[in-house]
Design an enzyme around this catalytic site. Structure first.
Site, short mmCIF file in Angstrom:
data_model
loop_
_atom_site.label_atom_id
_atom_site.label_comp_id
_atom_site.label_asym_id
_atom_site.label_seq_id
_atom_site.Cartn_x
_atom_site.Cartn_y
_atom_site.Cartn_z
N LYS A 115 71.11 63.58 61.53
CA LYS A 115 72.34 64.11 62.13
C LYS A 115 73.16 63.03 62.81
O LYS A 115 74.39 63.09 62.83
CB LYS A 115 72.01 65.21 63.14
CG LYS A 115 71.59 66.51 62.49
CD LYS A 115 71.72 67.66 63.47
CE LYS A 115 71.27 68.97 62.84
NZ LYS A 115 71.28 70.07 63.82
N LYS A 207 68.84 69.94 50.26
CA LYS A 207 68.57 71.31 50.73
C LYS A 207 69.90 72.06 50.93
O LYS A 207 70.93 71.45 51.20
CB LYS A 207 67.68 71.28 51.97
CG LYS A 207 68.36 71.38 53.25
CD LYS A 207 67.42 71.30 54.43
CE LYS A 207 68.32 71.01 55.62
NZ LYS A 207 67.74 70.78 56.86
N LYS A 210 74.47 74.38 55.82
CA LYS A 210 75.73 74.91 56.34
C LYS A 210 76.86 73.90 56.22
O LYS A 210 78.02 74.27 56.15
CB LYS A 210 75.56 75.22 57.84
CG LYS A 210 74.70 76.42 58.15
CD LYS A 210 74.41 76.50 59.65
CE LYS A 210 73.59 77.73 59.97
NZ LYS A 210 73.10 77.74 61.36
P1 AMP Z 1 69.67 76.38 61.52
O1 AMP Z 1 70.82 76.96 60.82
O2 AMP Z 1 69.54 74.91 61.35
O3 AMP Z 1 69.58 76.82 62.94
O4 AMP Z 1 68.39 76.99 60.80
C1 AMP Z 1 67.95 78.31 61.03
C2 AMP Z 1 66.66 78.57 60.28
O5 AMP Z 1 66.91 78.52 58.87
C3 AMP Z 1 65.54 77.56 60.55
O6 AMP Z 1 64.30 78.23 60.60
C4 AMP Z 1 65.61 76.64 59.35
O7 AMP Z 1 64.37 76.03 59.07
C5 AMP Z 1 65.99 77.62 58.25
N1 AMP Z 1 66.68 76.95 57.14
C6 AMP Z 1 67.83 76.24 57.19
N2 AMP Z 1 68.17 75.76 55.98
C7 AMP Z 1 67.19 76.19 55.12
C8 AMP Z 1 66.97 76.04 53.72
N3 AMP Z 1 67.82 75.36 52.94
N4 AMP Z 1 65.87 76.62 53.18
C9 AMP Z 1 64.99 77.33 53.96
N5 AMP Z 1 65.15 77.50 55.29
C10 AMP Z 1 66.24 76.95 55.87
#
Ligand code: AMP
Ligand code: TRP
Length: 346
Positions: A115, A207, A210
């Site tokens: 990041k 991966k 967002k």
């Molecule tokens: P975040 O949006 O970074 O707060 O992520 C929220 C949750 O979504 C966390 O548990 C991440 O590990 C999961 N997550 C985010 N991106 C992915 C992805 N591409 N595949 C699986 N899980 C994800």
């Protein structure tokens, strides 16, 4: 080792574009956990501001993640849904953890490196301290189980290290204050199932995220049926038909990803999917994937839209959840103050 009551905690950042990876890797699994456990699900707004967020957008996104939780099937009456900033104990305990964790531990965090990018001098201090706040989110409830996607594994290892070091450093005080041989549980990460790492629809080596500039790389939870269909049809694939065995996916990341998504959406396994679709061309398999995606996701998007039309209801859910979370967090924080040796005036 002390026994801890089983409790599930997880968090999602309100940073925009909730996508299929967030749903399959996290939110859908949160819904399953509530059948068997007491759960606390948190919109981690303080984590969000470790990188710049427009204030108006942040408010909207906090409500949108809350709406996604409810629309996906989380019951905020039986369990706790709230936003992090409303329970001050998260920040308070994070400070103690900043003093428990070592620079070397934080320096190893790959998410910070990704990041912060090349311009590390210009990253916020908060971005560096992010994992200690995350440990505090979990441990301020002494949560024992944390469902997350694969990308959070390292942060959960750090959480375990912090709990362990706190228990060791303060062992005598923990015992003297009547908490036995350990105050914090060594939390179990729950990283299971076919879709703990959903990949980009445009590039099977990245991966789904967002922040990917291409909207075609992800299916957003707010996408309508037509958009979902278009994105699945345009998803990158290779010219071969689907294999019949898992081994045949090893060198085909895009195919592997679509099979994993199909399996997760239908609560089956990649083996099951290949049993039914092995030998199919992608055109046929993608049509089936559009069907299951639209059937599972479009109702969530509809319900999110309905909920977002009445922000006061969402705010009431968050207020109620925050009140209930605060009671629990305050108990832990009072104990931590005693253990650390702060004089408590109330
Ligand atoms: P975040 O949006 O970074 O707060 O992520 C929220 C949750 O979504 C966390 O548990 C991440 O590990 C999961 N997550 C985010 N991106 C992915 C992805 N591409 N595949 C699986 N899980 C994800
Ligand atoms: N760091 C997590 C992510 O980006 C979000 C998060 C913050 C979290 N606090 C947490 C996840 C506590 C699980 C438990 O996905």
């Amino acid at each position: 080792m002390a026994q801890f009551k089983e409790l599930v905690f997880s968090g999602v950042q309100p940073t925009g574009n909730l996508h299929l990876g967030n749903y399959l890797g996290a939110i859908k699994r949160f819904v399953t956990m509530q059948e068997t456990h007491d759960c606390i699900y948190c919109v981690v707004d303080m984590h969000a501001i470790t990188v710049w967020q427009d204030p108006k957008e942040l408010k909207r996104q906090i409500r949108e993640v809350t709406a996604a939780f409810i629309a996906a099937g989380i019951d905020p009456k039986k369990h706790i849904v709230f936003n992090q900033s409303q329970v001050a104990q998260h920040a308070e305990l994070a400070w103690v953890f900043n003093c428990v964790a070592r620079m070397g531990w934080a320096n190893r965090m790959t998410q910070f490196k990704e990041k912060a990018g090349k311009d590390r001098e210009n990253a916020s201090v908060g971005l560096f301290a992010y994992p200690m706040l995350m440990a505090s989110d979990i441990l301020v409830y002494r949560a024992t189980h944390v469902p997350v996607g694969e990308d959070q594994k390292q942060h959960l290892e750090l959480t375990r290290d912090i709990a362990q070091k706190f228990n060791n450093d303060f062992a005598e005080s923990i015992a003297e204050n009547g908490y036995g041989d350990a105050f914090f549980p060594i939390t179990e990460p729950l990283i299971h199932g076919p879709a703990t790492r959903v990949m980009s629809l445009r590039d099977g080596s990245k991966k789904m995220s967002k922040s990917d500039p291409s909207d075609y790389s992800r299916i957003n939870l707010t996408d309508d049926a037509d958009t979902i269909a278009t994105k699945v049809r345009k998803a990158k694939t290779d010219p071969e038909p689907l294999p019949s065995e898992i081994e045949g996916l090893k060198t085909r990341p895009e195919a592997e990803n679509l099979v994993a998504i199909y399996a997760a959406l239908t609560n089956t396994t990649p083996e099951d999917v290949l049993r039914d679709h092995g030998g199919s061309q992608f055109s046929g398999f993608k049509a089936a994937l559009v069907d299951v995606s639209v059937t599972k996701l479009a109702p969530i998007a509809d319900e999110m839209r309905r909920l977002m039309a009445d922000p006061s209801h969402i705010d009431a859910v968050l207020a109620d959840g925050s009140d209930r979370a605060r009671v629990l967090a305050a108990q832990t924080m009072d104990a931590v103050k005693d253990i650390v040796g702060f004089v408590r005036s109330r």
